[in-house]
Design a protein around this motif. Structure first.
Motif: not given
Lengths: 452, 223
Positions: A34-51, A152-153
């Motif tokens: 997690y420390t290796q990958f989560s830091g580098t990858e942008e969070p998906n802007k589609y991931q939260n339907g409420i947002d 899927s997105a």
């Protein structure tokens, strides 16, 4: 016991680490991952339907009273930001005004029933695509705008990470296990190597027949075994040394004993000899002769006794050589010839020109022959016959007499220590001897063992 | 007078042997230990040496004496009979006699050793009709008074017999000490030489009286 001094504790530590390291390794790998990958990858802007929904509602609100062009312009901007999404706008009359992308399949006009059907169809958390409908304007009478995002997105970053994680976790655990196996292997191969070294040391004796001591590097169980081994070697060496000293002492004792017994015998003989020169009766002279012969006998007995002691303890010097037997027997008998001649023996000798050789100690053989000749001289007087023969064909020595036989009575008979010595010596030289004895004589045959 | 150096620590044996040998006509100098023996050894014709001595043992003393005076024969007289001792003794000594020895045997061996070194009591020897003069190495036929001339090998063979009186010598022994090389099986050289020797010294070579044949064993010259 200290850790480095105990193989058992070392092994227990390895096992303990192995048990601990499996759960810990999952944990560690996760953290690492997690420390290796989560830091580098942008969070998906589609991931939260409420947002997405609140964003869409806010946009619709902000478009209150906007012209058609303004709405289209804004949608275009949003589309560039959310390129995955399909967006369109329906005005208050139910006409589809604008859609992005252009080729999206959207009905051009929306009847109320169609609109309700659309709303029904696109409800729920699992419907694909994810649909957000927002009414434009404060009064909500300026139409509505729709955004549809394919499910899927909408995958969360976590989900894609979990997939990667699932993919990597098994090899990582395998690596950890391999490391554990490797460490175990090293641990045991080192033990094995040291045990082999010990075995090697035990099975390769030095010149004196005792293995050398080995150097001890560690103080664990094997190290202690090595120390014990060295201690054993040390004891073996010192006992060997002691044995040697005892042997020297014993030889010395025997030599001294021989000396101390013979010296008084010599003195007795000296006095007897002096007495003989005095005027004596016949009987006195006979007595002196008897004393003389008994002194001889005692001297030989002492010699035999000491030889026997040496022989039975394997300390009698033995130097075997290829020996010409005809010559040996001939020379040996030559020394006895005058004795038998003086006693009027008939001598029947047969020494052929050809000869054969035995691998024996000639001194031993001379001693054996001397013993036989001596016995004949002492006990077989009556027969007045001695036959000495070397048989080249069958490789044997034959000594015969016409005396009363070994079971017969003879004046100078002893405990037979002379013959015991002969027997021992012949056995040690791997020779076979055979006696035929009766009242009319004795025949002794000496031959090689394998021929018997 | 033949002088013998006698080294013996046992007083009883020492005085008895000294007395006996003096009786037989030897001059004896008796030492109780090996100390000082090296200095006086040269004045003697023979050494009788005991093995067990106080201080230096007989082997050591003997070796030193041999070094000092190699030509003087040494007779070891010992109560130790171990084969090792005997072999060690004979490495330098000329003879080895074990106790309890018979005085006659001791005297006989002394005679042999002295004769070997050319110091026999009498330089003359009578063998049948032959008179042997050992100092001049001559052999005289007493019937005619003529000297018998022997060849080199004949002389060597005859002298070998004289040095080993009354001893039966096998042809191997004679051959090897005269020729100085190992006897080969079936070699007739010695027999031929003895035949010629007999023709010169025997009255009747067919029935020899001086060089006796011991059938199957060897030869002997009695004195």
């Amino acid at each position: 016991m200290k850790l480095k001094n105990s193989l058992l504790n070392q092994y227990l530590l390895i096992i303990f680490l192995a048990i601990i390291i499996l759960p810990i390794s999952f944990f560690l790998i996760s953290i690492l991952f997690y420390t290796q990958f989560s830091g580098t990858e942008e969070p998906n802007k589609y991931q939260n339907g409420i947002d997405l929904e609140s964003m869409w509602q806010a946009e619709a609100q902000s478009l209150t009273g906007a012209t058609d062009e303004q709405i289209a312009e804004r949608l275009k901007q949003l589309q560039t930001e959310y390129s995955e999404a399909t967006m369109y706008w329906v005005d208050e009359t139910g006409q589809t005004k604008y859609k992005l992308p252009e080729n999206a399949t959207v009905p051009s006009s929306w009847s109320p029933s169609h609109t309700i059907d659309f709303m029904k169809k696109n409800r729920g958390s699992s419907v694909d695509p994810f649909t957000v409908v927002a009414l434009i304007g404060e009064q909500k009478e300026e139409g509505f705008m729709v955004m549809q995002v394919p499910r899927s997105a909408m995958e969360t970053t976590g989900n894609s990470l979990a997939d990667k994680y699932n993919y990597w976790i098994m090899p990582s655990v395998a690596v950890v296990l391999t490391i554990f196996i490797f460490i175990s292997w090293i641990f045991f191969s080192r033990i094995r190597k040291r045990l082999l070294r010990l075995r090697q040391a035990m099975s390769s004796p030095a010149e004196n027949g005792i293995p050398d001591q080995i150097s001890v590097f560690k103080k664990d169980e094997i190290g202690q075994l090595e120390i014990e081994f060295n201690e054993m070697i040390h004891q073996l060496e010192s006992s060997r040394l002691r044995e040697k000293e005892e042997e020297t002492l014993r030889r010395q004792l025997i030599a001294n004993l021989s000396h101390d017994l013979r010296t008084p015998l010599t003195t007795i003989r000296g006095h007897a000899f002096s007495l003989k020169k005095e005027a004596l009766s016949e009987k006195g002279k006979e007595s002196l002769d008897l004393i003389d012969s008994k002194i001889n006998y005692l001297g030989q007995l002492i010699e035999n006794l000491l030889s026997y002691t040496l022989l039975t303890s394997g300390k009698y010097p033995y130097n075997p050589k290829k020996t010409d037997i005809v010559r040996l027997v001939k020379t040996s008998f030559a020394a006895w010839y005058p004795v038998f001649e003086n006693r009027g023996f008939q001598m029947d000798v047969e020494f052929p020109e050809k000869t054969f050789r035995w691998d024996i100690d000639s001194q031993w053989m001379e001693r054996i022959l001397d013993n036989f000749f001596q016995n004949i001289n002492r006990h077989a007087m009556e027969g007045k016959y001695i036959g000495v023969k070397v048989d080249v064909v069958q490789e044997q020595i034959i000594i015969a007499d016409h005396g009363p036989g070994m079971s017969g009575k003879s004046a100078g008979k002893g405990a037979g220590i002379g013959l015991s010595i002969v027997s021992l010596m012949l056995k040690d030289m791997k020779l076979h001897w055979d006696i035929q004895t009766g009242e009319t004589g004795t025949i002794i045959r000496i031959s090689r063992k394998e021929q018997s | 007078m033949r002088r013998i150096l006698y080294i013996e620590d046992d007083l009883e044996i020492g005085s008895w042997v000294k007395e006996d040998l003096e009786h037989r006509g030897f001059e004896i100098q008796w030492l109780k230990s090996g100390d000082g023996s090296e200095k006086i050894v040269a004045n003697h014709d023979l050494v009788i040496l005991d093995v067990m001595l106080p201080g230096l043992d007989g082997f050591t003393v003997g070796q030193r004496l041999k070094k000092e005076a190699p030509q003087i024969p040494i007779l070891m007289l010992s109560a130790r009979t171990a084969v090792d001792d005997k072999l060690q003794g004979l490495q330098f000594a000329d003879d080895y006699l074990t106790k309890p020895f018979h005085p006659d045997e001791l005297a006989a061996r002394i005679e042999v050793l002295l004769r070997r070194s050319g110091l026999s009591l009498s330089n003359e020897l009578h063998l049948g009709h032959i008179q042997v003069n050992l100092s001049e190495n001559t052999f005289i036929d007493q019937r005619t008074g003529e000297e018998i001339i022997l060849t080199g090998k004949q002389y060597q063979i005859f002298m070998h017999f004289l040095r080993h009186p009354n001893q039966i010598l096998t042809k191997e022994q004679i051959y090897e000490s005269v020729w100085g090389e190992p006897y080969l099986e079936g070699d007739k050289t010695l027999m031929v030489h003895i035949r010629y020797l007999r023709e010169k010294i025997e009255i009747n070579p067919g029935t020899p009286e001086i060089i006796e044949t011991i059938r199957g064993i060897g030869y002997r010259v009695k004195q």
